[in-house]
Each structure stands twice: as C-alpha cells, then as structure tokens.
Design an enzyme around this catalytic site. Sequence first.
Site, PDB file in Angstrom:
ATOM      1  N   TYR A  61       0.563  -1.494  -0.047  1.00  0.00           N
ATOM      2  CA  TYR A  61       0.718   0.170  -0.005  1.00  0.00           C
ATOM      3  C   TYR A  61       1.302   1.598   0.252  1.00  0.00           C
ATOM      4  O   TYR A  61       0.904   2.059  -1.009  1.00  0.00           O
ATOM      5  CB  TYR A  61      -0.989   0.194   1.422  1.00  0.00           C
ATOM      6  CG  TYR A  61      -2.211  -0.836   0.501  1.00  0.00           C
ATOM      7  CD1 TYR A  61      -2.288  -2.414   1.702  1.00  0.00           C
ATOM      8  CD2 TYR A  61      -3.056  -0.323   0.140  1.00  0.00           C
ATOM      9  CE1 TYR A  61      -3.626  -3.118   0.798  1.00  0.00           C
ATOM     10  CE2 TYR A  61      -4.233  -1.293  -0.173  1.00  0.00           C
ATOM     11  CZ  TYR A  61      -4.198  -2.782   0.309  1.00  0.00           C
ATOM     12  OH  TYR A  61      -5.092  -3.714   0.091  1.00  0.00           O
TER      13      TYR A  61
ATOM     14  N   CYS B 254      -1.106   2.706  16.118  1.00  0.00           N
ATOM     15  CA  CYS B 254      -2.584   3.199  16.364  1.00  0.00           C
ATOM     16  C   CYS B 254      -2.195   3.920  17.733  1.00  0.00           C
ATOM     17  O   CYS B 254      -2.056   3.594  18.251  1.00  0.00           O
ATOM     18  CB  CYS B 254      -3.604   2.355  16.675  1.00  0.00           C
ATOM     19  SG  CYS B 254      -4.819   4.039  17.179  1.00  0.00           S
TER      20      CYS B 254
ATOM     21  N   CYS C 144      -7.036   1.601  13.103  1.00  0.00           N
ATOM     22  CA  CYS C 144      -6.316  -0.023  13.883  1.00  0.00           C
ATOM     23  C   CYS C 144      -7.262  -0.841  13.635  1.00  0.00           C
ATOM     24  O   CYS C 144      -8.473  -1.122  13.211  1.00  0.00           O
ATOM     25  CB  CYS C 144      -6.056   0.189  15.464  1.00  0.00           C
ATOM     26  SG  CYS C 144      -7.639   1.176  15.829  1.00  0.00           S
TER      27      CYS C 144
ATOM     28  N   HIS D  69     -15.165   0.710  -2.406  1.00  0.00           N
ATOM     29  CA  HIS D  69     -13.909   0.547  -1.455  1.00  0.00           C
ATOM     30  C   HIS D  69     -12.487   1.131  -0.614  1.00  0.00           C
ATOM     31  O   HIS D  69     -11.916   0.247  -0.519  1.00  0.00           O
ATOM     32  CB  HIS D  69     -13.165  -0.746  -2.870  1.00  0.00           C
ATOM     33  CG  HIS D  69     -13.922  -1.644  -3.530  1.00  0.00           C
ATOM     34  ND1 HIS D  69     -13.488  -2.289  -4.395  1.00  0.00           N
ATOM     35  CD2 HIS D  69     -14.861  -2.632  -3.331  1.00  0.00           C
ATOM     36  CE1 HIS D  69     -14.673  -2.591  -4.802  1.00  0.00           C
ATOM     37  NE2 HIS D  69     -15.596  -3.173  -4.153  1.00  0.00           N
TER      38      HIS D  69
HETATM   39  C1  BV8 Z   1     -17.137  -9.262   0.322  1.00  0.00           C
HETATM   40  C2  BV8 Z   1      -9.674  -2.356  -2.641  1.00  0.00           C
HETATM   41  C3  BV8 Z   1     -18.753 -10.356   2.130  1.00  0.00           C
HETATM   42  C4  BV8 Z   1      -8.490  -2.679  -1.890  1.00  0.00           C
HETATM   43  C5  BV8 Z   1     -11.015  -4.163  -3.653  1.00  0.00           C
HETATM   44  C6  BV8 Z   1     -20.656 -12.727  -4.625  1.00  0.00           C
HETATM   45  C7  BV8 Z   1     -21.276 -11.331  -4.219  1.00  0.00           C
HETATM   46  C8  BV8 Z   1     -20.499 -11.068  -3.363  1.00  0.00           C
HETATM   47  C9  BV8 Z   1     -19.344 -11.721  -2.849  1.00  0.00           C
HETATM   48  C10 BV8 Z   1     -18.513 -12.679  -3.495  1.00  0.00           C
HETATM   49  C11 BV8 Z   1     -19.276 -12.955  -4.949  1.00  0.00           C
HETATM   50  N1  BV8 Z   1     -18.509 -13.271  -5.198  1.00  0.00           N
HETATM   51  C12 BV8 Z   1     -17.247 -13.805  -4.756  1.00  0.00           C
HETATM   52  C13 BV8 Z   1     -16.994 -12.681  -3.770  1.00  0.00           C
HETATM   53  C14 BV8 Z   1     -15.942 -11.887  -3.231  1.00  0.00           C
HETATM   54  C15 BV8 Z   1     -15.235 -10.981  -3.522  1.00  0.00           C
HETATM   55  C16 BV8 Z   1     -15.047 -11.241  -5.074  1.00  0.00           C
HETATM   56  O1  BV8 Z   1     -16.500 -10.380  -6.010  1.00  0.00           O
HETATM   57  N2  BV8 Z   1     -14.297 -11.690  -5.836  1.00  0.00           N
HETATM   58  C17 BV8 Z   1     -14.196 -11.419  -6.899  1.00  0.00           C
HETATM   59  C18 BV8 Z   1     -12.831 -11.717  -7.391  1.00  0.00           C
HETATM   60  C19 BV8 Z   1     -15.206 -12.214  -8.000  1.00  0.00           C
HETATM   61  N3  BV8 Z   1     -16.248 -10.209  -2.732  1.00  0.00           N
HETATM   62  C20 BV8 Z   1     -15.547  -9.456  -2.141  1.00  0.00           C
HETATM   63  O2  BV8 Z   1     -14.923 -10.034  -1.214  1.00  0.00           O
HETATM   64  C21 BV8 Z   1     -16.205  -8.264  -1.357  1.00  0.00           C
HETATM   65  N4  BV8 Z   1     -16.262  -8.476   0.339  1.00  0.00           N
HETATM   66  O3  BV8 Z   1     -18.390  -9.659  -0.121  1.00  0.00           O
HETATM   67  O4  BV8 Z   1     -17.225  -9.177   1.438  1.00  0.00           O
HETATM   68  C22 BV8 Z   1     -19.370  -9.782   3.154  1.00  0.00           C
HETATM   69  C23 BV8 Z   1     -20.491  -9.120   2.869  1.00  0.00           C
HETATM   70  C24 BV8 Z   1     -20.498  -8.734   4.592  1.00  0.00           C
HETATM   71  C25 BV8 Z   1     -19.959  -8.536   5.940  1.00  0.00           C
HETATM   72  C26 BV8 Z   1     -18.449  -9.663   5.643  1.00  0.00           C
HETATM   73  C27 BV8 Z   1     -18.346 -10.271   4.038  1.00  0.00           C
HETATM   74  C28 BV8 Z   1     -15.269  -7.269  -1.397  1.00  0.00           C
HETATM   75  C29 BV8 Z   1     -14.253  -7.052  -2.649  1.00  0.00           C
HETATM   76  C30 BV8 Z   1     -13.842  -5.146  -2.417  1.00  0.00           C
HETATM   77  C31 BV8 Z   1     -12.196  -6.112  -2.457  1.00  0.00           C
HETATM   78  N5  BV8 Z   1     -11.487  -4.923  -2.456  1.00  0.00           N
HETATM   79  N6  BV8 Z   1     -10.435  -3.282  -3.655  1.00  0.00           N
HETATM   80  C32 BV8 Z   1      -7.123  -1.992  -2.924  1.00  0.00           C
HETATM   81  O5  BV8 Z   1      -8.153  -1.880  -4.094  1.00  0.00           O
HETATM   82  O6  BV8 Z   1      -6.364  -2.575  -2.348  1.00  0.00           O
HETATM   83  S1  BV8 Z   1     -11.514  -4.459  -5.198  1.00  0.00           S
HETATM   84  C33 BV8 Z   1      -9.919  -4.141  -6.338  1.00  0.00           C
HETATM   85  O7  BV8 Z   1     -10.752  -5.074  -7.351  1.00  0.00           O
HETATM   86  C34 BV8 Z   1     -10.952  -2.771  -7.032  1.00  0.00           C
HETATM   87  O8  BV8 Z   1     -11.062  -2.058  -5.603  1.00  0.00           O
HETATM   88  C35 BV8 Z   1     -12.123  -3.353  -8.103  1.00  0.00           C
HETATM   89  O9  BV8 Z   1     -13.148  -3.462  -7.639  1.00  0.00           O
HETATM   90  C36 BV8 Z   1     -11.223  -4.402  -8.488  1.00  0.00           C
HETATM   91  C37 BV8 Z   1     -10.984  -5.243  -9.366  1.00  0.00           C
HETATM   92  O10 BV8 Z   1     -12.007  -4.802 -10.877  1.00  0.00           O
HETATM   93  P1  BV8 Z   1     -11.455  -3.561 -11.560  1.00  0.00           P
HETATM   94  O11 BV8 Z   1     -11.440  -2.143 -10.816  1.00  0.00           O
HETATM   95  O12 BV8 Z   1     -12.398  -4.203 -12.933  1.00  0.00           O
HETATM   96  O13 BV8 Z   1     -10.333  -3.295 -12.479  1.00  0.00           O
HETATM   97  P2  BV8 Z   1      -9.863  -5.285 -13.763  1.00  0.00           P
HETATM   98  O14 BV8 Z   1      -7.925  -4.546 -13.168  1.00  0.00           O
HETATM   99  O15 BV8 Z   1     -10.342  -6.132 -12.717  1.00  0.00           O
HETATM  100  O16 BV8 Z   1      -9.948  -4.258 -14.947  1.00  0.00           O
HETATM  101  C38 BV8 Z   1      -9.759  -3.172 -15.359  1.00  0.00           C
HETATM  102  C39 BV8 Z   1     -11.228  -3.210 -16.478  1.00  0.00           C
HETATM  103  O17 BV8 Z   1      -9.857  -1.742 -17.433  1.00  0.00           O
HETATM  104  C40 BV8 Z   1     -10.257  -4.288 -17.432  1.00  0.00           C
HETATM  105  O18 BV8 Z   1     -12.082  -4.178 -18.274  1.00  0.00           O
HETATM  106  C41 BV8 Z   1      -9.923  -3.740 -18.475  1.00  0.00           C
HETATM  107  O19 BV8 Z   1     -10.466  -4.034 -20.078  1.00  0.00           O
HETATM  108  C42 BV8 Z   1      -9.965  -1.937 -18.213  1.00  0.00           C
HETATM  109  N7  BV8 Z   1      -8.917  -0.970 -19.120  1.00  0.00           N
HETATM  110  C43 BV8 Z   1      -7.516  -1.369 -19.260  1.00  0.00           C
HETATM  111  N8  BV8 Z   1      -7.331   0.286 -19.300  1.00  0.00           N
HETATM  112  C44 BV8 Z   1      -8.219   0.903 -19.524  1.00  0.00           C
HETATM  113  C45 BV8 Z   1      -8.771   0.483 -19.390  1.00  0.00           C
HETATM  114  N9  BV8 Z   1     -10.166   1.028 -19.596  1.00  0.00           N
HETATM  115  C46 BV8 Z   1     -10.411   2.480 -19.502  1.00  0.00           C
HETATM  116  N10 BV8 Z   1      -9.426   3.161 -19.660  1.00  0.00           N
HETATM  117  C47 BV8 Z   1      -8.287   2.374 -20.217  1.00  0.00           C
HETATM  118  N11 BV8 Z   1      -7.364   3.018 -20.445  1.00  0.00           N
END
Ligand code: BV8
Length: 261
Positions: A77, A160, A137, A129
């Site tokens: 980070y 903290c 903390c 997010h």
């Molecule tokens: C949760 C912060 C439960 C940290 C991030 C179904 C329902 C609910 C949950 C799940 C589910 N199935 C699976 C899950 C679990 C999980 C999940 O979704 N997993 C995925 C991998 C399948 N979800 C979770 O764990 C979430 N929490 O559900 O908890 C719960 C509920 C209540 C109480 C307790 C527990 C939490 C998810 C959040 C994780 N944190 N970020 C950090 O950043 O360090 S997620 C992180 O990855 C990002 O924030 C972002 O959201 C994600 C990546 O996604 P994108 O932003 O789309 O980025 P990516 O690289 O994938 O794509 C980039 C795109 O840009 C591409 O399409 C590319 O073509 C395009 N691009 C490239 N260049 C350009 C461009 N576009 C425009 N211009 C350009 N130049």
Amino acid sequence: MSHRDEDPHRDDALLTAAHALTRSSRTVVFTGAGVSRESGIPTFREPETGLWARHDPMQLATPEAYRRDPAFVWSWYEHRFGVAAAAEPNPGHHAIAALEQLLPQVVVVTQNIDGLHQRAGSSHVIELHGTMHSFRCVDGRHRGFGWDDFAGQEERPPRCPECGDYLRPEVVWFGEGLPPEALSAAQQLSAGCDAMLVVGTSGVVYPAATVPLIAREAGATVIDVNPERDALAQMSDVFLRGPGGEVLPRLLAAVREHLGA
Ligand code: BV8
C-alpha cells in the site's frame, strides 16, 4: 434501445451516448481501475512490477494476507500510495468532472482507492472500496488517521496513536463487507438514474458489480467505455471501445455540442 457495439470514432455511437447523457436528469458514473490506467496506475489485471510482480492483488488485498505478513502488505500500500501521489488525474477523470457542470446531477461511484476523481474536481464521489488516504487500527476502534499522523514512526506497519495496535488502510479487502452507507447510496442512485456511464471496470468484483446491473434493471441507459469488449459491454446499451482518456473527452465534446454549451 438496441445494443450498439461501435467504434467510438464513428459518430453515431458517441452521439447516441451523448444524447442519452444530455437527456439524463440523474447520471451515475461507475468506474474501476481502468479509468486511472492513463494516469500510470496499473489495473488489477496487469502484472505488478517490483516486489509484487509474483503476487496476485486478489491475494494481497485480504485480511489474511495482512495477518500473515503485515509489513509486506503495508509496503504494497505504501508503494501504491506513492504511485497515486505521483500520478495526475488524466483527461478521462477531468472529462467526468466536467460533466458535473453540464448535467443536472452527476454522482461518481468508484471502486478505486486512489483519490484521482476528487483531485480532478468531481465533487460527489462514493468510494465503494474505501480509500488508501485514511487509516484505522486493526480492530477498527480508532479511525481516520492520515499519513501525517504516523510520519515520525519508524516501525512498519505503524501503530495506532491511540491504542498502539497496528494500523491498516481504510480499504475494503476481499472477504470484507463494503461500507453499508456507501453501498446502499450507490445502489439507490443506480436504481434511480436515467443514465449510467461505466468506465474501466471488468465487472467481476461483487457486490460492486451489481451497480450497472441495477441501473439496467431500472431502465437506465448504460454506456460502457473500455478498450476490451467484455461482459459489461454485452449488457450495455452503448459500448464505446477505447481508453477512457481518449473516449471521454470526445464524449464530453459531443455532450457540449448537443447542449449548445
Ligand atoms: C464481500 C480495494 C462479503 C482494495 C478491492 C458474490 C457476491 C458477493 C461477494 C462475492 C461474490 N462472489 C465472490 C465474492 C467475493 C469477492 C469477489 O467479488 N471476488 C471476485 C474476485 C470474484 N468480493 C468480496 O470479497 C467483497 N466483499 O463480498 O464480502 C461480506 C459481506 C458482508 C460482511 C462481510 C463480508 C469485497 C470486494 C472488494 C475488494 N477490494 N479494492 C485495494 O484496492 O487494494 S477490489 C479491487 O479489485 C478493486 O477495487 C476493483 O474493484 C477490483 C478490480 O476490478 P476493476 O476495477 O474492474 O479492475 P480490473 O483490473 O479487474 O479491470 C480493469 C478494467 O479496465 C478492464 O476491463 C480493462 O479492460 C479496463 N481498462 C484497461 N485500460 C483502460 C481500461 N478502461 C478504460 N481506459 C483504459 N485506459
């Protein structure tokens, strides 16, 4: 409206999108890592450089990773904070901010933690997010610390100032719930918007990925801006292929032209 998968350099797709935006009284802009790509911030789908090249962000952005090796996750980070601090908002961020001056209501719902929308001037940003610019903390009792609050500390992760526990960024890790107020605001705005502009997201992370689905179910016009034609492009009404930094300024110009602004 029929699905239009067109090259944004052809005017009709851009005009269709601009027309939908100019008619929209409530607009949501939903963004992911791709909108910051042209600011030099890698997306989650690109291999990281340096220390993290061998690590999958999905494996690093978890409470387990932090418990296992807090100093390593913290250093990831700190690295990303440095990259974001050195980055500038790109023309895509600025075009999104400029829409606020042209349309009645524009709210940005972002998955990003880099703060670039705010630095570009967007005044209503919902960070689904969390943010890398604030810390708490580990057990969450003390929140809202900034980098300056522990600048003098050598130890990493820093402690903290209130309870001495490790600090962590106020981001949502995989397996953690999204901030309830942010998620419900985003879902309500999506259910009530007339147009949603989706920029730079693969739409694979839930529950954030429900945002464009809610908008479509509610009858909003969904416009997807992405260099790749992926799942979100399929469900959108208009797909503008290309990088946000190029497509969004063209879209803004078309909106201005539509409005005679
Ligand atoms: C949760 C912060 C439960 C940290 C991030 C179904 C329902 C609910 C949950 C799940 C589910 N199935 C699976 C899950 C679990 C999980 C999940 O979704 N997993 C995925 C991998 C399948 N979800 C979770 O764990 C979430 N929490 O559900 O908890 C719960 C509920 C209540 C109480 C307790 C527990 C939490 C998810 C959040 C994780 N944190 N970020 C950090 O950043 O360090 S997620 C992180 O990855 C990002 O924030 C972002 O959201 C994600 C990546 O996604 P994108 O932003 O789309 O980025 P990516 O690289 O994938 O794509 C980039 C795109 O840009 C591409 O399409 C590319 O073509 C395009 N691009 C490239 N260049 C350009 C461009 N576009 C425009 N211009 C350009 N130049």
